[in-house]
Design an enzyme around this catalytic site. Structure first.
Site, PDB file in Angstrom:
ATOM      1  N   ASN A 205      56.825  24.010  40.925  1.00 20.72           N
ATOM      2  CA  ASN A 205      55.683  24.289  40.045  1.00 20.72           C
ATOM      3  C   ASN A 205      55.803  25.708  39.509  1.00 20.72           C
ATOM      4  OD1 ASN A 205      54.188  26.173  41.879  1.00 20.72           O
ATOM      5  ND2 ASN A 205      54.258  24.363  43.183  1.00 20.72           N
ATOM      6  N   PHE A 320      43.754  29.609  49.168  1.00 20.62           N
ATOM      7  CA  PHE A 320      43.584  29.779  47.731  1.00 20.62           C
ATOM      8  C   PHE A 320      43.353  28.418  47.106  1.00 20.62           C
ATOM      9  CE2 PHE A 320      44.389  33.945  45.739  1.00 20.62           C
ATOM     10  CZ  PHE A 320      44.430  34.708  46.900  1.00 20.62           C
TER      11      PHE A 320
END
Ligand code: C5P
Length: 394
Positions: A205, A320
Site C-alpha cells: 500500500n 492508528f
C-alpha cells in the site's frame, strides 16, 4: 546563532564565510575591540537586558556605564563543532587561553549547557587520554554528540568522524525537548507491509512510514529507548533508534510480539495489509495463454495491535486509524474492537506520503483534534499526550 572561531578553525575556513552564513559578525579573539568592556567571553553567553532597559539605566553606574553587554542575544547553549582532541583536553583542564575556551569556562554553567562534537583520527579518539577526557567532560556535565564512525580526512576508517551537520542540528533540537519518556521503552511499527504473490510481485500500500518514523524520533527526543519495526520504506533511521526491517505482516508480528511485553508503550502506525496470498508461488507466475488471470487465494493477516493489546501485561497501546470518511465514528469503533486505550485517527488518502497530517485522538474520555502540522510536530504532541496518560496507566 553566534559563531566563535579558534585560531585553528580559521586555518580551515574564514570568518567571512561563517559571517555570511550566520548573518552575524564572527568573534575570534578575546581582545575584540567591538566589545565595549573587552569581555566577549562573558558577554556572549549572558542574559541581555531588553533594549529599553539599557536605555533606562542611569548615566552613571549600571551595565551600560560599565560598558556592559552589547551583543543582542543570550546563548541557550554552546556547541563546539568540531571539537578537537586538543580542545577537549583544554576543557578538561579548565584552560582558557583563547576566546572559545574562555567562553566555555565563563559561561553560566547552570543555564548555558555545553555540547561538543568530537572530530579526530580514530587512534586519537581511542587513545586512553582522549577517552579519559571524554569521561571527565561527561562527568562535568558536557554533552558529547558523536563521534560518528566512517571515512576520516586522513584516509583511515573508524570512530572519530564529526556527526553530519544536519544530524548535529537534530541532536541540538533533541537536547532541548522535555524528557517526558525518560527511562521508558517504546515499540513502534511503521510503513506498509509487502505480501508476496510470487518472487517478483506482491501486494502493498502507499504508506510512506513518515508518521511512524517521526514518532520514533519524537519518542527518542523525549528520552525513550525506541525500537522501530519498519516495513519496506525508503527512510533513514532516526538517530539513536533501534530498527528492525521486515516485509510481511507475519514478519512484523514475529518481530513485535516476543518483545512487546518488555516495552512500556506500543504505537502501531504501520499500515498492515489485511490479507495476504495464501501460498506465494515459488516461481514467477506466467501467463498461460488462456486470457484468464490467475486466481489468487487470500487469507487474513494477524492483527498485530490487537494481539499486543491482548497480552497478559500489555504495554500502553496506541493504534492508528486511516479512514477515508467518518473518522470519529470509525476511530471510536476501532478503539473498542482492538481493545486499546488510545487511537489516533487520520484521513488516510490525504496523509499518505505527505509531510503534514491532522490527528484525531480518541480515548475513553472523549476526543481531541491535533490540528494540521508537520508529522514531526504532531509526533511530539502525541508523545506528550501519551506521556500524560502513562502516568495513570498500570
Ligand atoms: O483494522 P485497521 O487496519 O484499520 O487498524 C489500524 C490499526 O491497527 C493501526 O494501528 C495498525 O498499525 C494496526 N494493525 C495491526 N495489524 C493489522 C492491521 C492493523 O497492527 N493486521
Amino acid at each position: 546563532m553566534q559563531v566563535v572561531m579558534t585560531e585553528a578553525a580559521e586555518v580551515f575556513i574564514t570568518a567571512v564565510t561563517l559571517q555570511a552564513l550566520s548573518n552575524r559578525p564572527v568573534y575570534t579573539s578575546q581582545w575584540d575591540t567591538r566589545e565595549p568592556n573587552n569581555m566577549a567571553h562573558i558577554n556572549l553567553t549572558r542574559q541581555r537586558p531588553p533594549a529599553d532597559a539599557v536605555r533606562r539605566l542611569p548615566p552613571e553606574g549600571g551595565e551600560k556605564a560599565r560598558g556592559g553587554p552589547s551583543l543582542s542575544q543570550e546563548a541557550d547553549a554552546v556547541l563546539v563543532a568540531p571539537a578537537s582532541a586538543d580542545f577537549m583536553a583544554k576543557l578538561v583542564q579548565g584552560r582558557a587561553d583563547d576566546l572559545l575556551s574562555l567562553m566555555c569556562l565563563a559561561r553560566p554553567i547552570e543555564r548555558c549547557p555545553l555540547l561538543i562534537a568530537p572530530a579526530m583520527n580514530r587512534e586519537m579518539w581511542a587513545h586512553p587520554a582522549t577517552q579519559r577526557n571524554a569521561a571527565q567532560l561527561r562527568a562535568d556535565g558536557t554533552t558529547l554528540l558523536g563521534p560518528d564512525a566512517g571515512d576520516q580526512a586522513c584516509g583511515e576508517i573508524g570512530d572519530g568522524r564529526m556527526l553530519e551537520p544536519e544530524t548535529l542540528a537534530e541532536e541540538l533540537i533533541a537536547f532541548f525537548q522535555p524528557k517526558r519518556l525518560a527511562g521508558k521503552r517504546v515499540l513502534i511499527t511503521a510503513g506498509p507491509t509487502f505480501e508476496a504473490i510470487d518472487p517478483v510481485r506482491g501486494i502493498t500500500n502507499r504508506s510512506s512510514g513518515k508518521m511512524g518514523f517521526a514518532l520514533a524520533r519524537a519518542a527518542r527526543e523525549a528520552g525513550a529507548q525506541v525500537t522501530l519495526v519498519a516495513g519496506p520504506v525508503a527512510l533513514p533511521t532516526p538517530r539513536g533508534v533501534m530498527r528492525t526491517d521486515v516485509q510481511s505482516a507475519q514478519q512484523m508480528q514475529d518481530a513485535v510480539l516476543p518483545v512487546a511485553g518488555a516495552h512500556d508503550v506500543f504505537i502501531a502506525t504501520a499500515a498492515v495489509a489485511d490479507w495476504r496470498p495464501a501460498a506465494p508461488h515459488e516461481h514467477k507466475i506466467k501467463k498461460d495463454g488462456s486470457g484468464r488471470p490467475p486466481a489468487i487465494e487470500m487469507v487474513e493477516n494477524p492483527d498485530i495491535l490487537a494481539a499486543v493489546a491482548r497480552l497478559p501485561k500489555p504495554p500502553y497501546c496506541v493504534g492508528f486509524a486511516a479512514e477515508s470518511h467518518d473518522l470519529l465514528v470509525h476511530a471510536q469503533a476501532k478503539r473498542l474492537r482492538k481493545g486499546v486505550p488510545l487511537i489516533a485517527g487520520n484521513l488516510g488518502p490525504a496523509t499518505f506520503g505527505q509531510d503534514d497530517n491532522t490527528l484525531l485522538l480518541v480515548d475513553a474520555q472523549g476526543h481531541r483534534e491535533l490540528p494540521t502540522a508537520s508529522k514531526l510536530q504532531l509526533a511530539r504532541e502525541l508523545v506528550r499526550e501519551i506521556a500524560e496518560r502513562l502516568k495513570t496507566f498500570k
